[in-house]
Design a protein around this motif. Structure first.
Motif, PDB file in Angstrom:
ATOM      1  N   PHE A  63      27.895   1.218  36.135  1.00  0.00           N
ATOM      2  CA  PHE A  63      28.872   0.102  36.345  1.00  0.00           C
ATOM      3  C   PHE A  63      28.619  -0.892  35.869  1.00  0.00           C
ATOM      4  CE2 PHE A  63      34.090  -0.174  37.802  1.00  0.00           C
ATOM      5  CZ  PHE A  63      33.895  -1.783  37.965  1.00  0.00           C
ATOM      6  N   VAL A  64      28.910  -2.186  35.620  1.00  0.00           N
ATOM      7  CA  VAL A  64      28.351  -3.351  35.036  1.00  0.00           C
ATOM      8  C   VAL A  64      29.006  -4.327  34.978  1.00  0.00           C
ATOM      9  CG1 VAL A  64      26.171  -1.618  34.500  1.00  0.00           C
ATOM     10  CG2 VAL A  64      27.960  -2.348  32.322  1.00  0.00           C
ATOM     11  N   ARG A  65      28.888  -5.410  35.776  1.00  0.00           N
ATOM     12  CA  ARG A  65      29.481  -6.583  35.347  1.00  0.00           C
ATOM     13  C   ARG A  65      29.468  -7.655  33.732  1.00  0.00           C
ATOM     14  NH1 ARG A  65      28.554 -12.354  38.363  1.00  0.00           N
ATOM     15  NH2 ARG A  65      27.345 -12.210  37.016  1.00  0.00           N
ATOM     16  N   LEU A  66      30.520  -7.219  33.224  1.00  0.00           N
ATOM     17  CA  LEU A  66      30.484  -7.967  31.801  1.00  0.00           C
ATOM     18  C   LEU A  66      30.853  -9.174  31.753  1.00  0.00           C
ATOM     19  CD1 LEU A  66      30.698  -6.428  28.367  1.00  0.00           C
ATOM     20  CD2 LEU A  66      33.357  -6.528  28.718  1.00  0.00           C
ATOM     21  N   LEU A  67      31.404  -9.489  32.203  1.00  0.00           N
ATOM     22  CA  LEU A  67      32.309 -11.459  32.471  1.00  0.00           C
ATOM     23  C   LEU A  67      31.976 -11.911  33.731  1.00  0.00           C
ATOM     24  CD1 LEU A  67      34.541 -11.150  29.739  1.00  0.00           C
ATOM     25  CD2 LEU A  67      32.519 -12.902  29.523  1.00  0.00           C
ATOM     26  N   PRO A  68      31.701 -12.833  34.214  1.00  0.00           N
ATOM     27  CA  PRO A  68      31.496 -13.807  33.639  1.00  0.00           C
ATOM     28  C   PRO A  68      29.407 -13.501  33.171  1.00  0.00           C
ATOM     29  CG  PRO A  68      30.677 -14.530  35.909  1.00  0.00           C
ATOM     30  CD  PRO A  68      31.801 -13.512  35.833  1.00  0.00           C
ATOM     31  N   LEU A  69      28.529 -13.024  32.655  1.00  0.00           N
ATOM     32  CA  LEU A  69      27.737 -13.200  31.607  1.00  0.00           C
ATOM     33  C   LEU A  69      26.696 -13.363  32.321  1.00  0.00           C
ATOM     34  CD1 LEU A  69      28.418 -13.484  27.692  1.00  0.00           C
ATOM     35  CD2 LEU A  69      28.366 -11.640  28.935  1.00  0.00           C
ATOM     36  N   PRO A  70      25.663 -12.378  32.794  1.00  0.00           N
ATOM     37  CA  PRO A  70      24.539 -12.734  33.755  1.00  0.00           C
ATOM     38  C   PRO A  70      23.719 -13.779  32.840  1.00  0.00           C
ATOM     39  CG  PRO A  70      24.089 -11.114  32.473  1.00  0.00           C
ATOM     40  CD  PRO A  70      25.421 -11.164  32.155  1.00  0.00           C
ATOM     41  N   SER A  71      22.704 -15.159  33.905  1.00  0.00           N
ATOM     42  CA  SER A  71      22.325 -16.096  33.115  1.00  0.00           C
ATOM     43  C   SER A  71      21.052 -15.912  32.680  1.00  0.00           C
ATOM     44  CB  SER A  71      21.261 -17.369  34.324  1.00  0.00           C
ATOM     45  OG  SER A  71      20.838 -16.230  35.011  1.00  0.00           O
ATOM     46  N   GLY A  72      20.693 -16.536  31.737  1.00  0.00           N
ATOM     47  CA  GLY A  72      19.496 -16.254  30.450  1.00  0.00           C
ATOM     48  C   GLY A  72      19.950 -14.781  29.663  1.00  0.00           C
ATOM     49  N   LEU A  73      21.381 -14.699  29.440  1.00  0.00           N
ATOM     50  CA  LEU A  73      21.670 -13.084  29.044  1.00  0.00           C
ATOM     51  C   LEU A  73      20.894 -12.036  29.316  1.00  0.00           C
ATOM     52  CD1 LEU A  73      23.225 -14.814  25.642  1.00  0.00           C
ATOM     53  CD2 LEU A  73      24.859 -14.182  27.985  1.00  0.00           C
ATOM     54  N   SER A  74      20.702 -11.160  30.525  1.00  0.00           N
ATOM     55  CA  SER A  74      19.956 -10.311  30.330  1.00  0.00           C
ATOM     56  C   SER A  74      20.538  -8.949  30.170  1.00  0.00           C
ATOM     57  CB  SER A  74      19.707 -10.476  31.865  1.00  0.00           C
ATOM     58  OG  SER A  74      20.146 -10.044  32.908  1.00  0.00           O
ATOM     59  N   ASP A  75      20.535  -8.312  29.183  1.00  0.00           N
ATOM     60  CA  ASP A  75      21.333  -6.937  28.985  1.00  0.00           C
ATOM     61  C   ASP A  75      21.714  -6.421  30.459  1.00  0.00           C
ATOM     62  OD1 ASP A  75      22.182  -4.196  27.915  1.00  0.00           O
ATOM     63  OD2 ASP A  75      20.342  -3.888  27.192  1.00  0.00           O
ATOM     64  N   PRO A  76      22.791  -6.537  30.360  1.00  0.00           N
ATOM     65  CA  PRO A  76      23.697  -5.745  31.829  1.00  0.00           C
ATOM     66  C   PRO A  76      23.119  -3.967  31.838  1.00  0.00           C
ATOM     67  CG  PRO A  76      25.610  -6.275  30.126  1.00  0.00           C
ATOM     68  CD  PRO A  76      24.338  -6.483  29.433  1.00  0.00           C
ATOM     69  N   PHE A  77      22.648  -3.565  30.680  1.00  0.00           N
ATOM     70  CA  PHE A  77      21.789  -2.171  31.067  1.00  0.00           C
ATOM     71  C   PHE A  77      21.116  -1.981  31.279  1.00  0.00           C
ATOM     72  CE2 PHE A  77      25.886  -1.900  28.012  1.00  0.00           C
ATOM     73  CZ  PHE A  77      27.069  -0.772  28.518  1.00  0.00           C
TER      74      PHE A  77
END
Length: 304
Positions: A186-200
């Motif tokens: 169960f990962v956050r899609l938006l807002p995107l993490p800083s640095g665009l790290s892979d949520p998975f």
């Protein structure tokens, strides 16, 4: 003799069931390889788009895309639930729906409203049963994910996030670890993490890692933009979010075929064991009946 006939009927029935489960196991094994290839082929695309978008945002720190804006007071969230269209795949759907149900309860306790998107028939049935606010859906996804079909259902959640109707979007799916293990995430899609790290990668690590999956944060160069950097960043981040959902569906499909193959193999093995037990009972019952008949014949002859 009636007991013997019943046992023989049961044996025949279990044998027919075993033929079906064995065939489904072989079909799932064939589809599993193709699904795993598609899943692995999609990872480099998402990684490269993420790298390019991170380069552009670092080169232009003055511009913050709406997808990157953190909201302090969260009043509503969206959940995109990825599930299968068919069953007979062990506890795959049960595990992800149980995880989503726990998260929904946590949001309800905090007074956060939840709206959901269902990708897959099993998830749609689950969200309908628990009375979740369902804003979009897409079922009958087939054996190969189709991005054009996914975008329509996903766009409802993205538009609501941009318009401020919800403050975050979460993605629930089954992450493929290996053939024997599929992990609900169960990962956050938006807002995107800083640095665009892979949520998975943030929530759990894929089995396969490479140096390309590690996001560098220092760049000494820039791109030539056409038409302008803002338009490029907007389009790239949109594609990146869509790519994450596509990858989630591909991961879930690979997990589905693997789980189904394992479940059908277990069913076939159990059917084989039941057949052996029934044959043993059948032989004992038949032997007892024959012995009884012989005893009656011998008793009758002795009486004469």
């Amino acid at each position: 003799m009636a007991g013997i006939k019943e046992i023989r009927t049961k044996i025949k029935s279990v044998q027919n069931t075993r033929k079906i489960t064995k065939a489904m196991e072989m079909v799932a094994a064939s589809k599993m390889r193709k699904a795993q290839d598609r899943m692995r082929a999609g990872r480099p695309y998402a990684t490269k788009v993420r790298d390019i978008a991170a380069h552009l945002m670092q080169a232009h720190p003055d511009y913050t895309h709406p997808f990157m804006v953190e909201r302090s007071n969260v009043k509503g969230v969206g959940i995109v639930l990825v599930s299968t269209d068919k069953g007979l795949c062990g506890g795959l759907n049960t595990n992800i729906t149980r995880l989503v149900l726990n998260r929904i309860k946590e949001f309800d306790q905090k007074g956060i409203k939840v709206q959901a998107t269902a990708l897959g028939n099993k998830g749609l049935g689950f969200l309908t049963r628990i009375g979740t606010n369902l804003v979009s859906q897409e079922v009958q996804l087939g054996d190969k994910p189709n991005l054009e079909r996914l975008i329509g259902a996903l766009k409802v959640q993205i538009d609501d996030f941009v318009d401020g109707k919800i403050d975050a979007v979460y993605l629930a799916t089954n992450r493929f670890v290996n053939t024997m293990k599929q992990e609900p995430v169960f990962v956050r899609l938006l807002p995107l993490p800083s640095g665009l790290s892979d949520p998975f990668q943030t929530e759990g690590t894929f089995q396969e890692k490479s140096e390309d999956a590690v996001l560098n944060t220092k760049y000494g160069w820039d791109y030539i933009y056409e038409p302008d950097s803002k338009s490029v960043i907007d389009d790239l981040l949109q594609r990146y979010v869509e790519g994450l959902v596509y990858q989630a569906v591909a991961e879930n499909m690979a997990s589905e075929q693997s789980a189904r193959m394992v479940a059908m193999k277990a069913a076939s093995d159990n059917a084989k064991k039941i057949i052996g037990d029934l044959e043993l009972v059948y032989n004992k019952t038949r032997q007892a009946a024959i012995t009884k008949e012989i005893s009656e014949i011998v008793g009758g002859a002795a009486a004469v």
